[in-house]
Scaffold this motif. Sequence first.
Motif, PDB file in Angstrom:
ATOM      1  N   GLY A  98       0.775  -1.230   0.000  1.00  0.00           N
ATOM      2  CA  GLY A  98       0.000   0.000   0.000  1.00  0.00           C
ATOM      3  C   GLY A  98       0.806   1.279   0.000  1.00  0.00           C
ATOM      4  O   GLY A  98       0.266   2.345  -0.259  1.00  0.00           O
ATOM      5  N   LYS A 102      -1.271   5.562  -4.067  1.00  0.00           N
ATOM      6  CA  LYS A 102      -2.198   4.430  -4.181  1.00  0.00           C
ATOM      7  C   LYS A 102      -2.078   3.776  -5.561  1.00  0.00           C
ATOM      8  O   LYS A 102      -3.074   3.430  -6.208  1.00  0.00           O
ATOM      9  N   THR A 141      -0.956  -8.369   0.392  1.00  0.00           N
ATOM     10  CA  THR A 141      -0.895  -6.930   0.622  1.00  0.00           C
ATOM     11  C   THR A 141      -0.887  -6.626   2.110  1.00  0.00           C
ATOM     12  O   THR A 141      -1.342  -7.435   2.923  1.00  0.00           O
ATOM     13  N   SER A 143      -2.302  -3.695   2.930  1.00  0.00           N
ATOM     14  CA  SER A 143      -3.320  -2.655   2.931  1.00  0.00           C
ATOM     15  C   SER A 143      -4.724  -3.256   2.905  1.00  0.00           C
ATOM     16  O   SER A 143      -5.066  -4.007   1.984  1.00  0.00           O
TER      17      SER A 143
END
Length: 231
Positions: free
Chosen positions: A14, A21, A53, A55
């Motif tokens: 992230g 982004k 990930t 995020s």
Amino acid sequence: MSDRTYAALIPARGGSKGIKKKNIVDVAGKPLIAHSIEAAQQSDTIDDVVVSTDSQEIADVAAEWGASVPYLRPDKLATDEAPTEPVITHALEHESADEWTHVVLLQPTSPLRTGNDIENAIATFEQSSGTSLVSVFEDHSYRWEETSNGAIRKNYQGDRKRRQDKSPEYVENGAIYITKCSEFLKTGDIQAGKTILYTMPQKRSVDVDTHFDLWLVRKLIHRLNGQNDTG
């Protein structure tokens, strides 16, 4: 290939800095990562599509597009300096990976790579005696290196030919990596053992790292979409 299980692993941290982004930025009406998820889903040989990930936002987007996100990656594996290999190791340690025999690493920054590319790369790998594969594109450039004693030729001597007559070199494009899990776990190297090349056209080899790259793929994707282009 019934005794082999190919899992697509898409690493998407992230904390991108160059493009905010980046992994979920819009490209042709879809988040960037969605293009890699869809390409993996279009491959009949891929058995599982997993996103790694750190995020939750990326995890939610990936799940929306049909990928599995069985865990969040620890922060220490999501820094600018973190290499890819520990991310693969972390994925292989998760119980969802118990049946995997091969990992097909698909970086989300390669949205022009297609499901056919993935299928053809796996077929190339299957037909070889390799234990790993890396996707590349051909390059016919003449390269130089600047030194304190002046510039020196890197890939030719006095035999300068027309570019089209020069033997190609191969540039890693970051789109597809295949590694045999058992070999990877022994070595910790994504290109462990005998590495095979899968050659893609340069126009599908753009890796989104800069705003220029992002602009370029947004232009190219509309031209390449819908084309049954193998070269």
